[in-house]
Design an enzyme around this catalytic site. Sequence first.
Site, PDB file in Angstrom:
ATOM      1  N   LYS A  41      54.128  46.771  44.228  1.00  0.00           N
ATOM      2  CA  LYS A  41      53.710  45.738  45.182  1.00  0.00           C
ATOM      3  C   LYS A  41      52.832  44.684  44.499  1.00  0.00           C
ATOM      4  O   LYS A  41      52.350  44.904  43.382  1.00  0.00           O
ATOM      5  CB  LYS A  41      52.931  46.400  46.325  1.00  0.00           C
ATOM      6  CG  LYS A  41      51.599  46.987  45.869  1.00  0.00           C
ATOM      7  CD  LYS A  41      50.936  47.799  46.972  1.00  0.00           C
ATOM      8  CE  LYS A  41      49.641  48.398  46.467  1.00  0.00           C
ATOM      9  NZ  LYS A  41      49.158  49.467  47.354  1.00  0.00           N
ATOM     10  N   TYR A 256      26.131  26.774  33.711  1.00  0.00           N
ATOM     11  CA  TYR A 256      25.645  26.545  35.078  1.00  0.00           C
ATOM     12  C   TYR A 256      24.491  27.478  35.421  1.00  0.00           C
ATOM     13  O   TYR A 256      24.538  28.669  35.118  1.00  0.00           O
ATOM     14  CB  TYR A 256      26.765  26.802  36.091  1.00  0.00           C
ATOM     15  CG  TYR A 256      27.855  25.768  36.083  1.00  0.00           C
ATOM     16  CD1 TYR A 256      27.605  24.455  36.490  1.00  0.00           C
ATOM     17  CD2 TYR A 256      29.143  26.099  35.684  1.00  0.00           C
ATOM     18  CE1 TYR A 256      28.613  23.516  36.497  1.00  0.00           C
ATOM     19  CE2 TYR A 256      30.165  25.161  35.694  1.00  0.00           C
ATOM     20  CZ  TYR A 256      29.890  23.868  36.100  1.00  0.00           C
ATOM     21  OH  TYR A 256      30.893  22.933  36.103  1.00  0.00           O
TER      22      TYR A 256
HETATM   23  C1  PLP Z   1      49.114  50.784  46.755  1.00  0.00           C
HETATM   24  C2  PLP Z   1      49.624  52.028  47.350  1.00  0.00           C
HETATM   25  C3  PLP Z   1      50.007  53.101  46.525  1.00  0.00           C
HETATM   26  C4  PLP Z   1      49.759  53.098  45.031  1.00  0.00           C
HETATM   27  O1  PLP Z   1      48.394  53.278  44.802  1.00  0.00           O
HETATM   28  P1  PLP Z   1      47.787  53.481  43.332  1.00  0.00           P
HETATM   29  O2  PLP Z   1      46.449  54.067  43.563  1.00  0.00           O
HETATM   30  O3  PLP Z   1      47.725  52.127  42.712  1.00  0.00           O
HETATM   31  O4  PLP Z   1      48.702  54.382  42.597  1.00  0.00           O
HETATM   32  C5  PLP Z   1      50.587  54.196  47.127  1.00  0.00           C
HETATM   33  N1  PLP Z   1      50.762  54.253  48.471  1.00  0.00           N
HETATM   34  C6  PLP Z   1      50.400  53.247  49.287  1.00  0.00           C
HETATM   35  C7  PLP Z   1      50.619  53.390  50.749  1.00  0.00           C
HETATM   36  C8  PLP Z   1      49.806  52.105  48.765  1.00  0.00           C
HETATM   37  O5  PLP Z   1      49.405  51.128  49.586  1.00  0.00           O
END
Ligand code: PLP
Length: 376
Positions: A41, A256
Amino acid sequence: MLSLVRPADVVLEINLGAIQANFQTVSTQVGPQVKVAAVIKSDAYGLGLVDIAKALIDAGCDLLFVANLDEALLLRSSRIGVAIAVFRDEFDRYGRWYRSHRLIPVVNNCGELHAINIADKAQTYFLNVETGFSRFGLSCDDVRRRYLLRTFEKHRPSIVLSHLACSEHFGDATNKLQRDRFQAVYDLLNPTRGSLAASAGVWLGKSYHFDMVRVGSALYGINNARVQPNPLQSVVKLRAKILDVHNVPRGEAVGYGATFRTVRNSRVAIAGIGYKHGLPWTCANNISVRIAGHSAPLIGRICMEYIMIDITDVPEVVCGPGTFVELLGKDFTVDDLAAAAGISPQEALTRLGAGCTRQYLNASFPSAASLTNRAV
Ligand SMILES: *Cc1c(COP(=O)(O)O)cnc(C)c1O
């Protein structure tokens, strides 16, 4: 738009071989009975959806999870043929897109479940159950009610999943609470597969693996459970070019807010990376870069496009305009950067991936990014 093609000043180098090795490491850790699905994702945590998908498929992965339909359709239009599950995107509204592109919906509410049940054709789906995260998913009570109404008899979910809130902390009581709730639903529905653990959950032990783990972070070299010794290979290197070097007298302010003041006559390098590229603003005055085996601290705030580095102790022969400094690599990982910045490593990675020019190492296929994501 007229653009000048030349080497990028900021490069995020992504080692696809290391991602593949991490996939194998997780597979070995959970054993042959447990399937490993890859979570790609958010543009594969900023590393490039299509290229990462191809590398993982090469490594033997045959189930990918994406955030939404847009990502799923991008994969299909890039001729990715393996099973793709969509974490959340309104199956009740966009069912025909799922069907026409053979996408698997994760059902997160009763409306979507209803749409599964009234569909003409049997639809493969995964069921998300809420066990202690309070985000998406049917509540355990909803599942029990629907079970009594025989909702699942005609259309059984092929995978039932839930998500752990505290898997990075092995001793947290929430883990066991969620596992017990999940186990009850699993026993009730008897799906082909159950899936509770994401990356950190892989190291919580067998009783958390059920039949499938869904890993993102671990594939990208993030060791968020801080397993020692670290079983994962680091995946990214980050380099930025020094644009200019100048002498700053003792007692002068840098950057800054004048958050840094030189305590000696100093040589200061300005490198072409800033928070626009995803370098966290909160790591100011708190990290160092590596230059030809030497370490040199960032001084002053992170600017939008630039950082300042104290190179007084680095020999001039190895460090001048045009030299690339290493911000991330084996010696200083995205986990270290995130700790210094007070953010999560996932946030650090997705921001850097989105902000930097990405280059792939060990690709066995032409990069999808080579045309769209090059330096201009
Ligand atoms: C993002 C996500 C994962 C993967 O999580 P990681 O800790 O990056 O391995 C798995 N399941 C769901 C529902 C997620 O939203």
